[in-house]
Design a protein around this motif. Structure first.
Motif, PDB file in Angstrom:
ATOM      1  N   PRO A   1       0.954  -1.257  -0.109  1.00  0.00           N
ATOM      2  CA  PRO A   1       0.369   0.276  -0.503  1.00  0.00           C
ATOM      3  C   PRO A   1       0.683   1.334  -0.282  1.00  0.00           C
ATOM      4  CG  PRO A   1      -0.036  -0.688   2.322  1.00  0.00           C
ATOM      5  CD  PRO A   1       0.647  -1.805   1.670  1.00  0.00           C
ATOM      6  N   SER A   2       0.175   2.462  -0.453  1.00  0.00           N
ATOM      7  CA  SER A   2       0.634   3.408  -0.365  1.00  0.00           C
ATOM      8  C   SER A   2       0.352   4.529   0.576  1.00  0.00           C
ATOM      9  CB  SER A   2       0.902   4.699  -1.665  1.00  0.00           C
ATOM     10  OG  SER A   2       1.297   3.907  -2.514  1.00  0.00           O
ATOM     11  N   PHE A   3       0.627   5.515   1.566  1.00  0.00           N
ATOM     12  CA  PHE A   3       0.205   6.233   2.037  1.00  0.00           C
ATOM     13  C   PHE A   3      -0.321   7.730   1.779  1.00  0.00           C
ATOM     14  CE2 PHE A   3       1.640   2.142   4.891  1.00  0.00           C
ATOM     15  CZ  PHE A   3       0.222   2.720   5.510  1.00  0.00           C
ATOM     16  N   VAL A   4      -1.430   8.362   2.481  1.00  0.00           N
ATOM     17  CA  VAL A   4      -1.738   9.848   2.326  1.00  0.00           C
ATOM     18  C   VAL A   4      -1.501  10.092   3.604  1.00  0.00           C
ATOM     19  CG1 VAL A   4      -4.048   9.304   1.016  1.00  0.00           C
ATOM     20  CG2 VAL A   4      -3.272  11.897   0.701  1.00  0.00           C
ATOM     21  N   ILE A   5      -1.077  10.821   3.858  1.00  0.00           N
ATOM     22  CA  ILE A   5      -1.323  11.478   5.247  1.00  0.00           C
ATOM     23  C   ILE A   5      -1.767  13.123   5.558  1.00  0.00           C
ATOM     24  CG2 ILE A   5       0.122  11.647   7.247  1.00  0.00           C
ATOM     25  CD1 ILE A   5       1.708   9.326   6.228  1.00  0.00           C
ATOM     26  N   PRO A   6      -2.578  13.621   6.242  1.00  0.00           N
ATOM     27  CA  PRO A   6      -2.515  15.087   6.822  1.00  0.00           C
ATOM     28  C   PRO A   6      -1.671  15.353   7.605  1.00  0.00           C
ATOM     29  CG  PRO A   6      -4.519  13.522   7.106  1.00  0.00           C
ATOM     30  CD  PRO A   6      -3.161  12.189   7.339  1.00  0.00           C
ATOM     31  N   SER A   7      -0.155  16.406   6.909  1.00  0.00           N
ATOM     32  CA  SER A   7       0.320  16.812   7.384  1.00  0.00           C
ATOM     33  C   SER A   7       0.640  18.429   8.146  1.00  0.00           C
ATOM     34  CB  SER A   7       1.522  16.020   7.260  1.00  0.00           C
ATOM     35  OG  SER A   7       1.624  14.802   6.660  1.00  0.00           O
ATOM     36  N   GLY A   8       1.194  18.425   9.295  1.00  0.00           N
ATOM     37  CA  GLY A   8       1.577  20.007  10.101  1.00  0.00           C
ATOM     38  C   GLY A   8       2.741  19.721   9.978  1.00  0.00           C
ATOM     39  N   ASN A   9       3.077  19.447  11.350  1.00  0.00           N
ATOM     40  CA  ASN A   9       4.595  19.080  11.911  1.00  0.00           C
ATOM     41  C   ASN A   9       5.285  17.695  11.599  1.00  0.00           C
ATOM     42  OD1 ASN A   9       6.221  20.767  13.501  1.00  0.00           O
ATOM     43  ND2 ASN A   9       5.365  20.027  15.546  1.00  0.00           N
ATOM     44  N   VAL A  10       4.511  17.396  11.180  1.00  0.00           N
ATOM     45  CA  VAL A  10       5.107  15.942  10.006  1.00  0.00           C
ATOM     46  C   VAL A  10       5.240  14.501  10.807  1.00  0.00           C
ATOM     47  CG1 VAL A  10       6.698  14.713   8.007  1.00  0.00           C
ATOM     48  CG2 VAL A  10       5.803  17.847   8.331  1.00  0.00           C
ATOM     49  N   GLY A  11       5.197  14.901  11.775  1.00  0.00           N
ATOM     50  CA  GLY A  11       5.515  14.117  13.432  1.00  0.00           C
ATOM     51  C   GLY A  11       5.265  12.255  12.960  1.00  0.00           C
ATOM     52  N   ASN A  12       3.291  12.637  12.627  1.00  0.00           N
ATOM     53  CA  ASN A  12       3.096  10.983  12.018  1.00  0.00           C
ATOM     54  C   ASN A  12       3.600  10.836  10.652  1.00  0.00           C
ATOM     55  OD1 ASN A  12       0.706   9.725  11.558  1.00  0.00           O
ATOM     56  ND2 ASN A  12      -0.783  11.145  11.721  1.00  0.00           N
ATOM     57  N   ALA A  13       4.292  11.116   9.643  1.00  0.00           N
ATOM     58  CA  ALA A  13       4.507  11.494   8.636  1.00  0.00           C
ATOM     59  C   ALA A  13       6.092  10.464   9.250  1.00  0.00           C
ATOM     60  CB  ALA A  13       4.693  12.696   7.483  1.00  0.00           C
ATOM     61  N   VAL A  14       6.688  10.617   9.517  1.00  0.00           N
ATOM     62  CA  VAL A  14       7.834  10.578  10.020  1.00  0.00           C
ATOM     63  C   VAL A  14       7.912   9.215  10.141  1.00  0.00           C
ATOM     64  CG1 VAL A  14       9.898  10.267  11.645  1.00  0.00           C
ATOM     65  CG2 VAL A  14       9.369  12.586  10.585  1.00  0.00           C
ATOM     66  N   GLY A  15       6.846   8.772  11.261  1.00  0.00           N
ATOM     67  CA  GLY A  15       6.876   7.215  11.428  1.00  0.00           C
ATOM     68  C   GLY A  15       6.387   6.327   9.888  1.00  0.00           C
ATOM     69  N   ALA A  16       6.021   6.908   8.682  1.00  0.00           N
ATOM     70  CA  ALA A  16       5.808   6.529   7.659  1.00  0.00           C
ATOM     71  C   ALA A  16       6.854   6.300   6.831  1.00  0.00           C
ATOM     72  CB  ALA A  16       4.489   7.025   6.875  1.00  0.00           C
ATOM     73  N   PHE A  17       7.993   7.109   7.027  1.00  0.00           N
ATOM     74  CA  PHE A  17       9.068   6.781   6.755  1.00  0.00           C
ATOM     75  C   PHE A  17       9.762   5.718   7.102  1.00  0.00           C
ATOM     76  CE2 PHE A  17       7.614  10.920   4.903  1.00  0.00           C
ATOM     77  CZ  PHE A  17       7.423  11.372   3.699  1.00  0.00           C
ATOM     78  N   TRP A  18       9.920   6.256   8.303  1.00  0.00           N
ATOM     79  CA  TRP A  18      11.255   5.465   9.214  1.00  0.00           C
ATOM     80  C   TRP A  18      10.166   3.729   8.758  1.00  0.00           C
ATOM     81  CZ3 TRP A  18      12.592   7.496  14.367  1.00  0.00           C
ATOM     82  CH2 TRP A  18      13.101   8.502  14.235  1.00  0.00           C
ATOM     83  N   ALA A  19       9.356   3.243   9.267  1.00  0.00           N
ATOM     84  CA  ALA A  19       8.510   2.045   8.584  1.00  0.00           C
ATOM     85  C   ALA A  19       8.928   1.506   7.337  1.00  0.00           C
ATOM     86  CB  ALA A  19       6.817   2.036   8.885  1.00  0.00           C
TER      87      ALA A  19
END
Ligand SMILES: *Cc1c(COP(=O)(O)O)cnc(C)c1O
Length: 444
Positions: free
Chosen positions: A250-268
């Motif tokens: 799967p690919s993910f589309v992530i609502p982002s502000g400070n980008v902490g949530n998205a860093v989780g996806a990049f690290w995974a």
């Protein structure tokens, strides 16, 4: 320092590379690195994918994922219990249609994804500070969501007091209720001023050495790795669940502000889990899409939007992404896309997605999730998981008039909103805060 770092243990370094490498528990208790950078793994551990299966639940996956990160650390023997307590709610992955899925991250007590990080950090602090027999004081300046999640997670945590500072009259009624309903070890302060005044007080408090030492100040910022690691866990879980069912990354589309949530996806993805592309949806604050378009990083002042938890003009976690992509914008472009979504579109999309299938999704979504829902529709036919960051009932004043109906509150949130509230009103100066807080915690 909590422990000696020996060979074979995973170490953490600053993105700015101007200070010593530390253990995970030191990175968690320090928050920010001493050189002002953010902690990142010196190298990512080898993960044995065969240890993960789609039958595992979120807390089992989190534990398996984090084991190598905590190997040899004082928290290692507590990790299973920490994961069990922190990941105590569902993470549904819903099918919307053949190539769109919805990952609901809002089934925690305060109904936004920030519960994952706040609860995990609270469990870690419990162990670390009980061991040290120390009482720490967390200061949180909040414009809404973060303060509620942190206050809830740390309520009755024995080693930690919490002071929440919010701008009086600048948060919604429901947000205020979530910030002021705790008591015990959580004190709430309504500041006569704006959010920046709250932040100013917090900064001044940290700089006042005597005050800082007497209260043992610390922070529960979203830049703390204790909040980031649990956010890796739900991307790992969703990718495994999805892959086992569809045999497709799967690919993910992530609502982002400070980008902490998205860093989780990049690290995974860096760890080797089956994740294809990562797309960052922003509101009208568009420094990230501008960076990917032009290659210049130009932080701005934030603009107020309907997706207010994403109103960030200078996202601090971008420093971790620059580090991951070695400051190479072309590399980052290959690994990620970004799109800015206006308030007008947010409103349209909330209405559209609430309609029944096949025109809509048959789902009521919050304004933050709406940015990602819109972005998904601009993307291709691959399998996309839209990340849903908050329950729409948290944003009743925006969502209800658009849909012309009441949105039912989740049970946990309605319990919180029924608690009695109390807060102190203070002037926007450190002295006013000092007088109040010294009185407050001593009397407990
Ligand atoms: C905090 C928050 C966001 C933004 O997450 P970041 O990690 O700051 O990118 C998005 N949606 C909701 C509901 C939030 O509370």
């Amino acid at each position: 320092m909590f422990c000696q770092i020996e060979e074979g243990f995973m170490k953490w370094r600053s993105t700015r590379k101007n200070c010593a490498e530390v253990s995970i528990s030191d990175a968690i208790s320090m928050g920010l690195a001493p050189d002002g950078g953010l902690f990142v793994p010196v190298s990512f551990p080898e993960v044995d994918l065969s240890k993960f299966s789609a039958q595992m639940n979120i807390s089992q996956i989190a534990f398996e994922l984090m084991k190598p990160f905590f190997k040899g650390d004082v928290l290692e023997n507590y990790l299973e219990n920490i994961c069990h307590n922190a990941f105590s709610f569902d993470v549904p992955l819903k099918k919307i249609n053949d190539n769109t899925f919805l990952l609901e991250l809002f089934h925690g007590p305060t109904a936004a994804f920030k519960d994952f990080g706040a609860r995990f950090l609270s469990e870690c602090f419990k162990v670390l500070y009980e061991k040290k027999k120390a009482t720490k004081t967390i200061l949180v300046a909040t414009s809404g969501d973060t303060g509620g999640a942190v206050a809830c997670a740390f309520h009755k945590n024995p080693g930690v007091n919490v002071a929440v500072l919010f701008p009086l009259g600048k948060v919604s009624q429901r947000q205020q209720a979530q910030l002021t309903c705790w008591g015990d070890n959580v004190l709430s302060f309504g500041v006569s001023g704006v959010f920046d005044d709250c932040q100013k007080i917090v900064k001044a408090a940290f700089q006042d050495q005597q005050f800082n030492e007497s209260l043992q100040l610390t922070s529960a910022n979203s830049i703390n790795v204790g909040r980031l690691l649990p956010q890796v866990a739900y991307y790992v879980a969703a990718s495994i669940w999805h892959f086992s069912q569809h045999q497709k990354k799967p690919s993910f589309v992530i609502p982002s502000g400070n980008v902490g949530n998205a860093v989780g996806a990049f690290w995974a993805r860096t760890l080797g889990f089956p994740i294809d592309r990562i797309a960052l949806a922003t509101n009208a604050n568009q420094v990230i899409p501008e960076y990917l378009n032009h290659g210049n990083w130009q932080p701005k002042s934030s603009i107020a939007t309907l997706a207010n938890a994403m109103d960030v003009g200078n996202p601090s976690n971008m420093e971790r992404l620059f580090d991951l992509f070695e400051n190479n914008v072309d590399q980052m472009r290959k690994g990620c896309g970004s799109l800015s979504v206006s308030d007008e579109i947010i409103q349209k999309v909330i209405v559209q997605k609430s309609q029944n299938k096949p025109d809509g999704w048959g789902e009521v979504i919050c304004p933050h999730t709406a940015t990602a829902a819109y972005y998904r529709d601009q993307l291709d036919q691959g399998h996309w998981i839209v990340v849903s960051t908050a329950h729409p009932a948290k944003f009743d004043l925006i969502v209800e008039p658009l849909l012309n109906k009441k949105i039912e509150l989740p049970e946990s949130l309605s319990q919180i909103l029924n608690r009695p509230t109390h807060f102190e009103t203070i002037d926007p100066h450190l002295n006013s805060f000092k007088l109040c807080i010294e009185k407050g915690f001593v009397n407990e």
